[in-house]
Design an enzyme around this catalytic site. Structure first.
Site, PDB file in Angstrom:
ATOM      1  N   ARG A 106      -0.711 -17.630  -8.932  1.00 18.74           N
ATOM      2  CA  ARG A 106      -0.221 -16.260  -9.164  1.00 18.74           C
ATOM      3  C   ARG A 106      -0.841 -15.363  -8.096  1.00 18.74           C
ATOM      4  O   ARG A 106      -2.066 -15.183  -8.075  1.00 18.74           O
ATOM      5  CB  ARG A 106      -0.595 -15.796 -10.571  1.00 18.74           C
ATOM      6  CG  ARG A 106      -0.039 -14.428 -10.961  1.00 18.74           C
ATOM      7  CD  ARG A 106      -0.367 -14.107 -12.415  1.00 18.74           C
ATOM      8  NE  ARG A 106       0.177 -12.814 -12.800  1.00 18.74           N
ATOM      9  CZ  ARG A 106      -0.470 -11.649 -12.669  1.00 18.74           C
ATOM     10  NH1 ARG A 106      -1.714 -11.640 -12.177  1.00 18.74           N
ATOM     11  NH2 ARG A 106       0.099 -10.521 -13.034  1.00 18.74           N
ATOM     12  N   LYS A 141      -9.413 -11.010  -6.146  1.00 20.98           N
ATOM     13  CA  LYS A 141     -10.240 -10.533  -7.257  1.00 20.98           C
ATOM     14  C   LYS A 141     -11.680 -10.258  -6.833  1.00 20.98           C
ATOM     15  O   LYS A 141     -12.135 -10.662  -5.769  1.00 20.98           O
ATOM     16  CB  LYS A 141     -10.167 -11.518  -8.424  1.00 20.98           C
ATOM     17  CG  LYS A 141      -8.819 -11.447  -9.139  1.00 20.98           C
ATOM     18  CD  LYS A 141      -8.789 -12.226 -10.426  1.00 20.98           C
ATOM     19  CE  LYS A 141      -7.474 -11.960 -11.165  1.00 20.98           C
ATOM     20  NZ  LYS A 141      -7.389 -12.734 -12.438  1.00 20.98           N
TER      21      LYS A 141
END
Length: 281
Positions: free
Chosen positions: A259, A225
Site C-alpha cells: 500500500r 511512515k
C-alpha cells in the site's frame, strides 16, 4: 493461502506472482504526507494516474488515521468519499478498496462501486461491518492497531510484538470467518506505525513471514511512515528511498500487497526484483 482474490463482480487479483501495488488516495485534509491529500475531482485524477502507472488496487480513504488524528463522523466521511468512488468507478475497472471502519460508509462505498473493505479496526469498531462484508461477498483487509489513532503512539508496549500481533490477526480472521466472510477473502495487515515503537515496526518487518502463519495474504503499509524518519532523519517528503528499501526487504519476506503513495517507483522496484529472481533458475 489463496493465490487469487475473487470479487463478486467476477474480477479477481492474482497473488501467485510478485506483490501487487495498492495506491493510497487520501480524500482528507490532514493525512501525514501532505502531497497525498486530494479532494473531489483531483482525487479522481490522482487515482486514474495511479491506475495508469500500474496500481492493481486503488484505496480511497476519507478519514485520516495518522497518529494524533481526530475521529471523522460518518456524514463528513461520506461527503468526501462517495462522489470520488462513484466517479472513478465510472471511468476505470481497477478494483477499488475503501479505507473505513464504519459500516454505513462501507455500505455506501460498495453501492458506489468499491469491492474491497480495508478496516484498520479489523472489523471491531462497528458490529455491523462483518455481517455487511459477509453478505456483500467482498474481500476485507484486517489490520492490527493498539489503541485509537488519537493516542496510539502514547508509549505503546509489547512483550513480543510479532507473537502478539500475529495472534490478534489470527483471532480477527477467525471472527471474520465466523461472521460468514470466506477464508479466501481475508487479507492481513500488521499495522506498521499503528501503536508501535521503532523496534516493534522493525521486528514486524524482519519477521513478516511469521504473520498469518502462511494462511492469509499479507498487505504491508509502510509508505513514508515515521519509523523511516526515525532511522534516516528524513521528513515524509524525503522518505521515498527509505520506503523503497523497506519494500525490497518485505518483498523477500512474502508480502503480497504494497500500500503506497508512490506507485510508479514501487512498480519499478517490484519489476526489477522480479526480473532478477526469475534468473535464479
Amino acid at each position: 493461502m489463496t493465490s487469487r482474490i475473487k470479487f463478486p463482480n467476477g474480477l479477481s487479483l492474482d497473488l501467485s506472482g510478485p506483490p501487487l501495488v495498492m495506491a493510497i488516495i487520501n480524500c482528507t485534509t490532514d493525512s501525514f504526507y501532505a502531497p497525498s491529500r486530494a479532494q473531489a475531482e483531483q482525487a479522481v485524477e490522482r487515482a486514474l494516474e495511479a491506475a495508469a502507472a500500474g496500481a492493481s488496487i486503488i484505496d480511497f480513504g476519507a478519514e485520516s488515521t495518522r497518529p494524533g488524528s481526530e475521529y471523522v463522523d460518518a456524514e463528513e466521511e461520506l461527503r468526501r468519499l462517495i462522489p470520488v468512488v462513484s466517479s472513478f468507478c465510472r471511468q476505470s475497472s481497477v478494483p477499488v478498496s475503501v479505507d473505513t471502519r464504519k459500516a454505513s460508509v462501507a455500505r455506501a462505498a460498495l453501492d458506489a462501486g468499491a469491492i474491497i473493505i480495508n478496516d484498520i479496526s479489523a472489523l471491531q469498531d462497528d458490529s455491523e461491518m462483518a455481517p455487511l462484508c459477509a453478505k456483500a461477498g467482498v474481500p476485507v483487509v484486517l489490520m492490527h492497531k493498539k489503541g485509537i489513532p488519537a493516542t496510539m503512539q502514547n508509549q505503546p508496549y509489547y512483550n513480543d510484538v510479532v507473537t502478539e500481533v500475529n495472534q490478534f490477526l489470527l483471532d480477527a480472521a477467525k471472527h471474520a470467518e465466523a461472521a460468514g466472510i470466506e477464508h479466501d477473502k481475508i487479507i492481513l495487515d500488521p499495522g506498521i506505525g499503528f501503536g508501535k515503537r521503532l523496534e516493534d515496526n522493525l521486528d514486524l518487518l524482519a519477521h513478516l513471514a511469521d504473520i498469518g502463519n502462511g494462511d492469509y495474504p499479507i498487505l504491508i503499509g509502510l509508505s513514508r511512515k515515521s519509523f523511516l524518519g526515525a532511522i534516516t532523519g528524513r521528513t515524509p517528503e524525503e522518505r521515498l528511498a527509505g520506503t523503497l528499501a523497506a519494500h525490497a526487504a518485505v518483498y523477500y519476506r512474502g508480502a503480497k500487497i504494497f500500500r503506497v503513495h508512490d506507485v510508479k517507483e514501487t512498480v519499478d522496484l517490484i519489476t526489477v526484483l522480479d526480473a532478477i529472481e526469475k534468473r535464479k533458475g
